[in-house]
Design a protein around this motif. Structure first.
Motif, mmCIF file in Angstrom:
data_model
loop_
_atom_site.group_PDB
_atom_site.id
_atom_site.type_symbol
_atom_site.label_atom_id
_atom_site.label_comp_id
_atom_site.label_asym_id
_atom_site.label_seq_id
_atom_site.Cartn_x
_atom_site.Cartn_y
_atom_site.Cartn_z
ATOM 1 N N ARG A 1 0.927 -0.962 0.009
ATOM 2 C CA ARG A 1 0.351 0.343 0.320
ATOM 3 C C ARG A 1 0.891 1.308 0.224
ATOM 4 O O ARG A 1 0.578 2.478 -1.128
ATOM 5 C CB ARG A 1 -1.246 0.375 1.290
ATOM 6 C CG ARG A 1 -2.101 -0.956 1.194
ATOM 7 C CD ARG A 1 -3.235 -0.946 2.068
ATOM 8 N NE ARG A 1 -4.420 -1.545 2.055
ATOM 9 C CZ ARG A 1 -5.228 -2.161 2.963
ATOM 10 N NH1 ARG A 1 -4.724 -1.725 4.078
ATOM 11 N NH2 ARG A 1 -5.887 -3.337 2.370
ATOM 12 N N THR A 2 1.539 1.078 0.508
ATOM 13 C CA THR A 2 2.447 2.433 1.281
ATOM 14 C C THR A 2 3.253 2.564 -0.346
ATOM 15 O O THR A 2 3.584 3.947 -0.713
ATOM 16 C CB THR A 2 3.723 2.055 1.807
ATOM 17 O OG1 THR A 2 3.346 2.157 3.083
ATOM 18 C CG2 THR A 2 4.863 2.996 2.383
ATOM 19 N N GLU A 3 3.563 1.564 -0.944
ATOM 20 C CA GLU A 3 4.598 1.615 -2.549
ATOM 21 C C GLU A 3 3.344 2.190 -3.718
ATOM 22 O O GLU A 3 4.266 3.030 -4.428
ATOM 23 C CB GLU A 3 5.058 0.603 -2.828
ATOM 24 C CG GLU A 3 5.925 0.302 -4.413
ATOM 25 C CD GLU A 3 6.578 1.366 -4.065
ATOM 26 O OE1 GLU A 3 7.525 1.263 -5.254
ATOM 27 O OE2 GLU A 3 7.510 1.091 -3.132
ATOM 28 N N VAL A 4 2.646 2.002 -3.304
ATOM 29 C CA VAL A 4 1.008 2.411 -4.119
ATOM 30 C C VAL A 4 0.705 3.816 -4.395
ATOM 31 O O VAL A 4 0.886 4.064 -5.255
ATOM 32 C CB VAL A 4 0.120 1.571 -4.064
ATOM 33 C CG1 VAL A 4 -1.794 1.926 -4.643
ATOM 34 C CG2 VAL A 4 0.083 0.177 -4.950
ATOM 35 N N GLU A 5 1.097 4.120 -2.835
ATOM 36 C CA GLU A 5 0.767 5.546 -2.412
ATOM 37 C C GLU A 5 2.324 5.986 -3.093
ATOM 38 O O GLU A 5 1.579 7.638 -3.043
ATOM 39 C CB GLU A 5 0.285 6.015 -1.040
ATOM 40 C CG GLU A 5 -0.510 5.280 -0.097
ATOM 41 C CD GLU A 5 -1.784 5.976 -0.804
ATOM 42 O OE1 GLU A 5 -2.897 5.144 -1.483
ATOM 43 O OE2 GLU A 5 -2.051 7.010 -1.253
#
Length: 160
Positions: free
Chosen positions: A128-132
């Protein structure tokens, strides 16, 4: 020319359409030289596709984990049944040993399951952090490009 204003002035001072077209082409060439990564920017569709792929992989991990847990559970059940069948002598002592071992296995399995859940949760959060981060990077590069396009279109409209 290093700014949009300079480009505008050059376009307004150009004597004919041919020189204006050359100025615009040169501006695009400088833009491509300044931002060589523009063709490599991810689109929203790319981000969605990556997100769908990641979701699919996460779901596959969940399925694999559930399958593995069921296999461990089946193996434990089979082992317990085998031990029960082998018990003929000192039943109470063997039952006590078996109960102790079973509880230890359950405790270990619970710990392993919790560890797997924790790892999976951590991995999901990393994804999720990477997508953000990718979304932020997209916006960081997309907004200046969009502003440049609006300016270029406004300049073209003004010329026409």
């Amino acid at each position: 020319m290093t700014s949009s204003v300079a480009l505008y002035e050059a376009l307004t001072n150009a004597s004919d359409e041919r020189s204006r077209a050359r100025l615009i082409a040169e501006a695009f060439e400088r833009l491509e030289e300044r931002y060589p990564q523009l063709p490599d920017l991810a689109t929203q569709a790319d981000v969605r596709e990556s997100e769908l792929r990641l979701r699919h992989e996460i779901e596959q991990l969940r399925v694999d984990l559930a399958r593995e847990i069921e296999q461990v559970r089946a193996d434990l059940t089979r082992d317990i049944e085998k031990l029960r069948a082998d018990l003929t002598g000192d039943t109470e002592k063997l039952r006590a040993d078996l109960t102790s071992d079973t509880e230890k296995l359950r405790a270990e399995l619970s710990l392993d399951i919790e560890q797997l859940r924790t790892d999976l949760t951590r991995d999901i959060e990393k994804l999720r952090t990477e997508v953000e981060r990718v979304k932020f990077e997209l916006l960081k590069w997309l907004l200046p490009v969009m502003v440049g396009q609006v300016i270029a279109i406004a300049a073209l409209v003004k010329l026409l």
